[in-house]
Design a protein around this motif. Structure first.
Motif, PDB file in Angstrom:
ATOM      1  N   TRP A 195      13.922   9.130  -8.586  1.00 56.47           N
ATOM      2  CA  TRP A 195      13.271   7.865  -8.250  1.00 56.47           C
ATOM      3  C   TRP A 195      13.152   7.008  -9.504  1.00 56.47           C
ATOM      4  CZ3 TRP A 195      12.591   6.556  -3.330  1.00 56.47           C
ATOM      5  CH2 TRP A 195      12.512   7.582  -2.375  1.00 56.47           C
ATOM      6  N   GLU A 196      13.322   5.706  -9.324  1.00 54.64           N
ATOM      7  CA  GLU A 196      13.191   4.790 -10.435  1.00 54.64           C
ATOM      8  C   GLU A 196      12.716   3.439  -9.920  1.00 54.64           C
ATOM      9  OE1 GLU A 196      17.185   4.771 -11.935  1.00 54.64           O
ATOM     10  OE2 GLU A 196      17.811   3.130 -10.627  1.00 54.64           O
ATOM     11  N   VAL A 197      12.260   2.604 -10.842  1.00 55.70           N
ATOM     12  CA  VAL A 197      11.826   1.252 -10.507  1.00 55.70           C
ATOM     13  C   VAL A 197      12.793   0.267 -11.153  1.00 55.70           C
ATOM     14  CG1 VAL A 197      10.018  -0.483 -10.748  1.00 55.70           C
ATOM     15  CG2 VAL A 197       9.416   1.901 -10.270  1.00 55.70           C
ATOM     16  N   ALA A 198      13.385  -0.603 -10.332  1.00 60.94           N
ATOM     17  CA  ALA A 198      14.289  -1.632 -10.826  1.00 60.94           C
ATOM     18  C   ALA A 198      13.599  -2.987 -10.714  1.00 60.94           C
ATOM     19  CB  ALA A 198      15.584  -1.642 -10.019  1.00 60.94           C
ATOM     20  N   VAL A 199      13.732  -3.805 -11.747  1.00 65.88           N
ATOM     21  CA  VAL A 199      13.182  -5.158 -11.725  1.00 65.88           C
ATOM     22  C   VAL A 199      14.214  -6.083 -11.084  1.00 65.88           C
ATOM     23  CG1 VAL A 199      12.309  -7.075 -13.109  1.00 65.88           C
ATOM     24  CG2 VAL A 199      11.803  -4.705 -13.782  1.00 65.88           C
ATOM     25  N   THR A 200      13.780  -6.879 -10.114  1.00 66.28           N
ATOM     26  CA  THR A 200      14.709  -7.762  -9.412  1.00 66.28           C
ATOM     27  C   THR A 200      14.936  -9.048 -10.195  1.00 66.28           C
ATOM     28  OG1 THR A 200      13.040  -9.005  -8.169  1.00 66.28           O
ATOM     29  CG2 THR A 200      13.762  -6.894  -7.248  1.00 66.28           C
ATOM     30  N   ALA A 201      15.972  -9.791  -9.797  1.00 65.18           N
ATOM     31  CA  ALA A 201      16.156 -11.140 -10.312  1.00 65.18           C
ATOM     32  C   ALA A 201      14.965 -11.993  -9.881  1.00 65.18           C
ATOM     33  CB  ALA A 201      17.463 -11.726  -9.777  1.00 65.18           C
ATOM     34  N   PRO A 202      14.628 -13.037 -10.639  1.00 66.41           N
ATOM     35  CA  PRO A 202      13.440 -13.838 -10.309  1.00 66.41           C
ATOM     36  C   PRO A 202      13.521 -14.438  -8.907  1.00 66.41           C
ATOM     37  CG  PRO A 202      14.254 -14.379 -12.505  1.00 66.41           C
ATOM     38  CD  PRO A 202      15.294 -13.521 -11.867  1.00 66.41           C
ATOM     39  N   ASP A 241      22.236  -3.149 -10.471  1.00 70.86           N
ATOM     40  CA  ASP A 241      21.388  -2.905 -11.637  1.00 70.86           C
ATOM     41  C   ASP A 241      20.186  -3.835 -11.650  1.00 70.86           C
ATOM     42  OD1 ASP A 241      23.033  -0.896 -12.544  1.00 70.86           O
ATOM     43  OD2 ASP A 241      24.245  -2.232 -13.793  1.00 70.86           O
ATOM     44  N   ARG A 242      20.384  -5.055 -11.147  1.00 72.93           N
ATOM     45  CA  ARG A 242      19.280  -6.013 -11.034  1.00 72.93           C
ATOM     46  C   ARG A 242      19.365  -6.665  -9.658  1.00 72.93           C
ATOM     47  NH1 ARG A 242      17.601 -11.249 -14.752  1.00 72.93           N
ATOM     48  NH2 ARG A 242      15.346 -10.918 -14.597  1.00 72.93           N
ATOM     49  N   PRO A 243      18.735  -6.057  -8.655  1.00 70.31           N
ATOM     50  CA  PRO A 243      18.843  -6.576  -7.291  1.00 70.31           C
ATOM     51  C   PRO A 243      18.435  -8.048  -7.195  1.00 70.31           C
ATOM     52  CG  PRO A 243      17.771  -4.429  -7.317  1.00 70.31           C
ATOM     53  CD  PRO A 243      17.869  -4.862  -8.743  1.00 70.31           C
ATOM     54  N   GLU A 244      19.186  -8.793  -6.398  1.00 67.96           N
ATOM     55  CA  GLU A 244      18.905 -10.209  -6.191  1.00 67.96           C
ATOM     56  C   GLU A 244      18.431 -10.424  -4.751  1.00 67.96           C
ATOM     57  OE1 GLU A 244      22.186 -12.660  -7.237  1.00 67.96           O
ATOM     58  OE2 GLU A 244      22.393 -11.821  -9.265  1.00 67.96           O
ATOM     59  N   PRO A 245      17.124 -10.570  -4.543  1.00 67.02           N
ATOM     60  CA  PRO A 245      16.617 -10.776  -3.184  1.00 67.02           C
ATOM     61  C   PRO A 245      17.098 -12.097  -2.598  1.00 67.02           C
ATOM     62  CG  PRO A 245      14.869 -10.050  -4.666  1.00 67.02           C
ATOM     63  CD  PRO A 245      16.042 -10.407  -5.528  1.00 67.02           C
ATOM     64  N   ARG A 246      17.399 -12.054  -1.310  1.00 66.53           N
ATOM     65  CA  ARG A 246      17.750 -13.253  -0.556  1.00 66.53           C
ATOM     66  C   ARG A 246      16.805 -13.364   0.636  1.00 66.53           C
ATOM     67  NH1 ARG A 246      24.196 -11.970   0.007  1.00 66.53           N
ATOM     68  NH2 ARG A 246      24.729 -11.911  -2.237  1.00 66.53           N
ATOM     69  N   PHE A 247      16.505 -14.594   1.014  1.00 67.00           N
ATOM     70  CA  PHE A 247      15.525 -14.825   2.062  1.00 67.00           C
ATOM     71  C   PHE A 247      16.144 -15.582   3.224  1.00 67.00           C
ATOM     72  CE2 PHE A 247      12.403 -18.036   3.662  1.00 67.00           C
ATOM     73  CZ  PHE A 247      11.681 -17.170   4.465  1.00 67.00           C
ATOM     74  N   VAL A 248      15.856 -15.141   4.448  1.00 69.31           N
ATOM     75  CA  VAL A 248      16.249 -15.854   5.665  1.00 69.31           C
ATOM     76  C   VAL A 248      14.978 -16.112   6.466  1.00 69.31           C
ATOM     77  CG1 VAL A 248      17.564 -15.775   7.819  1.00 69.31           C
ATOM     78  CG2 VAL A 248      18.537 -14.802   5.735  1.00 69.31           C
ATOM     79  N   GLU A 249      14.658 -17.386   6.677  1.00 69.60           N
ATOM     80  CA  GLU A 249      13.466 -17.734   7.437  1.00 69.60           C
ATOM     81  C   GLU A 249      13.716 -17.548   8.929  1.00 69.60           C
ATOM     82  OE1 GLU A 249      10.399 -21.051   6.308  1.00 69.60           O
ATOM     83  OE2 GLU A 249      11.914 -21.932   7.639  1.00 69.60           O
ATOM     84  N   LEU A 250      12.643 -17.263   9.680  1.00 69.13           N
ATOM     85  CA  LEU A 250      12.766 -17.145  11.131  1.00 69.13           C
ATOM     86  C   LEU A 250      13.229 -18.465  11.740  1.00 69.13           C
ATOM     87  CD1 LEU A 250       9.563 -15.124  12.157  1.00 69.13           C
ATOM     88  CD2 LEU A 250      11.895 -14.271  11.873  1.00 69.13           C
ATOM     89  N   PRO A 251      13.696 -18.429  12.996  1.00 71.25           N
ATOM     90  CA  PRO A 251      14.093 -19.677  13.659  1.00 71.25           C
ATOM     91  C   PRO A 251      12.946 -20.693  13.680  1.00 71.25           C
ATOM     92  CG  PRO A 251      14.802 -17.789  14.957  1.00 71.25           C
ATOM     93  CD  PRO A 251      13.943 -17.246  13.851  1.00 71.25           C
ATOM     94  N   ARG A 252      13.333 -21.969  13.697  1.00 76.18           N
ATOM     95  CA  ARG A 252      12.330 -23.038  13.754  1.00 76.18           C
ATOM     96  C   ARG A 252      11.452 -22.849  14.995  1.00 76.18           C
ATOM     97  NH1 ARG A 252      14.626 -29.003  13.372  1.00 76.18           N
ATOM     98  NH2 ARG A 252      15.292 -28.069  11.374  1.00 76.18           N
ATOM     99  N   GLY A 253      10.163 -22.944  14.811  1.00 80.27           N
ATOM    100  CA  GLY A 253       9.227 -22.733  15.904  1.00 80.27           C
ATOM    101  C   GLY A 253       8.681 -21.326  15.954  1.00 80.27           C
TER     102      GLY A 253
END
Length: 396
Positions: A195-202, A241-253
Motif C-alpha cells: 500500500w502507498e499514498v500517491a499525490v494527485t495532480a492539482p 505516478d501522479r494520477p490526474e483526476p477528471r470530473f464529469v458533472e451529472l446531467p443538467r437538472g
C-alpha cells in the motif's frame, strides 16, 4: 453503505446462506454476468476459497468466505451482551470479473437472553480483512493490512479494482486497488505489492462539495470512477505516478445543492454496453425512471430513456403490486451488457425493466437487500489466477 447498514442486513443475508452454494457451473449454462448481493457473511466451511451460488439475473447470486481466512481479534466472553459478527461487503468489481471484498470483525451489543442486536460496540476496533476474489474459481488472495488501530478501520469501503493486461505474451498483467481521498490516492499496485499514498495532480472540488462517494467504485476506460450522486463523478488512473483526476458533472437538472439523504437508492452510475451511464428515479408517484449516457467527448450527457413506472406496470398482474405504503422503487443495478435494461428493487422484489420496450422483463423475490453489484463472468476468468508470494504479486 455504512457498517450499521451491514449490521441491519446481516439477518436477511444469513437466511439466504442456508441454501446450497456452488461455484462449479457449466460454462454453457452460466450467465455472462451476475447480480451479487453486496452484503455477504462468512461460513464455518474449511474450504480455502470463496463459494458463489450463481443465479441468472434478476435473481441475486450470493458469495461466502470461510471464517478461518478472516483476521479476527479476541472473541467476546460467551455470557456477555456482546456478539461477534463477521460481516463482509463486495466493494467493487473489475471489468473482467475480479472482486474486491472487505470482511469486518464486528462486535455488536444487545441483551444476551434475546440476542436482539442494538448497535456496534464502541469500545471495539474491528479487524478488517481485504481480499481479491475470482468468482468462478473461488480463489481468494489476501491483501496486506493497511495501518493499525482506527486508521485501518477507515480505509477501504469505496476502493475500486482495476486490471491491466500484460504488454507482451506471457507477461503478467497489472492490478490496482485504489481509493481517491481528496488530493491523495491510497492504492495497492500488484507490481509493488504494498500500500502507498500517491499525490494527485492539482484539482479542486467546487465549494460545499466534499467528494463523498455514494456507491461502489467502478472501472472504465483504464480509470477508476467514484460517484457523488448529488453532483457528479471523479475518475483517475491508479497506475499513474501522479494520477490526474477528471470530473464529469451529472446531467443538467440532476445536480442538487444539498446531498439527498437517500441518493444511493434513487440514483446510480455505472458502465453499461461500453459507456458510462447515469440512472435516476423520482421518489414519488408516478416514479419516473430516466437514463443518460456520457457523450462521445466525455463532457456531457445524452438522455436516452424516460419511463413512467407506475404507467408501465399498471395493467400487469405483478406480485409487488399494490405497493405498500412508503414503498418506492430503488435502483439496484445497470445491466452491463444492455444499456436499455435497469434492475430495480421494490419492496421484496427485484425487477428487470427494458426501458426501450417499456416492459418488465423479469422479477424475483429477495430478502431485503437493496444494493447489488453487477459482475461479468468472461470465460477467461476460469484460468485467471493471482499469485502472491513474498514481495511478488502477479495477475495472470
Amino acid at each position: 453503505m455504512s457498517l450499521r447498514r451491514l449490521l441491519g442486513l446481516s439477518a436477511a443475508v444469513s437466511d439466504r446462506l442456508n441454501h446450497s452454494l456452488s461455484t462449479s457451473t457449466d460454462a454453457y449454462s452460466r450467465p455472462p454476468w451476475i447480480l451479487l448481493d453486496q452484503v455477504m457473511l462468512t461460513t464455518g466451511s474449511a474450504a480455502l476459497g470463496a463459494t458463489v451460488r450463481i443465479a441468472e439475473p434478476p435473481r441475486f447470486s450470493a458469495l461466502t468466505v470461510p471464517a478461518l481466512l478472516v483476521d479476527t481479534g479476541a472473541a467476546p466472553p460467551p455470557n456477555s451482551d456482546v456478539t461477534q459478527l463477521l460481516i463482509g461487503r463486495i466493494c467493487s468489481t473489475s471489468a473482467d470479473g475480479l472482486l474486491f471484498l472487505i470482511v469486518y470483525d464486528l462486535h455488536a451489543t444487545g441483551p444476551n437472553h434475546v440476542r436482539r442486536l442494538t448497535g456496534l460496540d464502541p469500545g471495539h476496533t474491528p479487524d478488517i480483512t481485504r481480499f481479491l476474489c475470482n468468482p468462478l474459481t473461488g480463489q481468494l488472495t489476501r491483501l496486506p493490512a493497511i495501518g493499525a488501530g482506527r486508521e485501518k478501520f477507515g480505509c477501504g469501503p469505496h476502493m475500486g479494482v482495476l486490471t491491466q493486461a500484460g504488454r507482451a505474451h506471457g507477461d503478467p498483467g497489472r492490478l490496482a486497488v485504489a481509493e481517491l481521498q481528496g488530493n491523495m490516492m491510497l492504492r495497492f499496485l500488484s507490481d509493488r505489492a504494498k500500500w502507498e499514498v500517491a499525490v494527485t495532480a492539482p484539482w479542486q472540488l467546487p465549494l460545499a462539495r466534499t467528494g463523498r462517494t455514494d456507491q461502489e467504485a467502478f472501472a472504465f476506460g483504464g480509470r477508476l470512477w467514484w460517484a457523488d450522486l448529488s453532483w457528479g463523478a471523479v475518475s483517475a488512473d491508479p497506475f499513474s505516478d501522479r494520477p490526474e483526476p477528471r470530473f464529469v458533472e451529472l446531467p443538467r437538472g440532476s445536480v442538487v445543492p444539498a446531498r439527498p439523504e437517500r441518493a444511493a437508492g434513487y440514483r446510480r452510475m455505472g458502465v453499461s454496453e461500453g459507456r458510462v451511464r447515469y440512472v435516476e428515479v423520482w421518489e414519488r408517484e408516478p416514479f419516473v425512471l430516466s437514463s443518460y449516457a456520457v457523450d462521445d467527448e466525455g463532457g456531457g450527457w445524452t438522455l436516452e430513456h424516460r419511463v413512467v413506472l407506475s404507467r408501465l406496470w399498471a395493467d400487469g398482474d405483478h406480485p409487488w403490486l399494490p405497493l405498500p405504503e412508503k414503498t418506492m422503487p430503488q435502483i439496484g443495478a445497470l445491466d452491463p451488457l444492455n444499456g436499455n435494461v435497469i434492475y430495480l428493487t421494490v419492496g421484496m422484489h427485484i425487477i428487470g425493466v427494458d426501458m426501450s420496450k417499456e416492459e418488465v422483463i423479469g422479477s424475483s423475490l429477495h430478502n431485503g437487500s437493496t444494493f447489488c453489484v453487477p459482475c461479468m463472468l468472461p470465460p477467461s476468468l476460469e484460468s485467471t489466477r493471482i499469485h502472491a508470494a513474498g514481495n511478488r504479486f502477479n495477475w495472470y
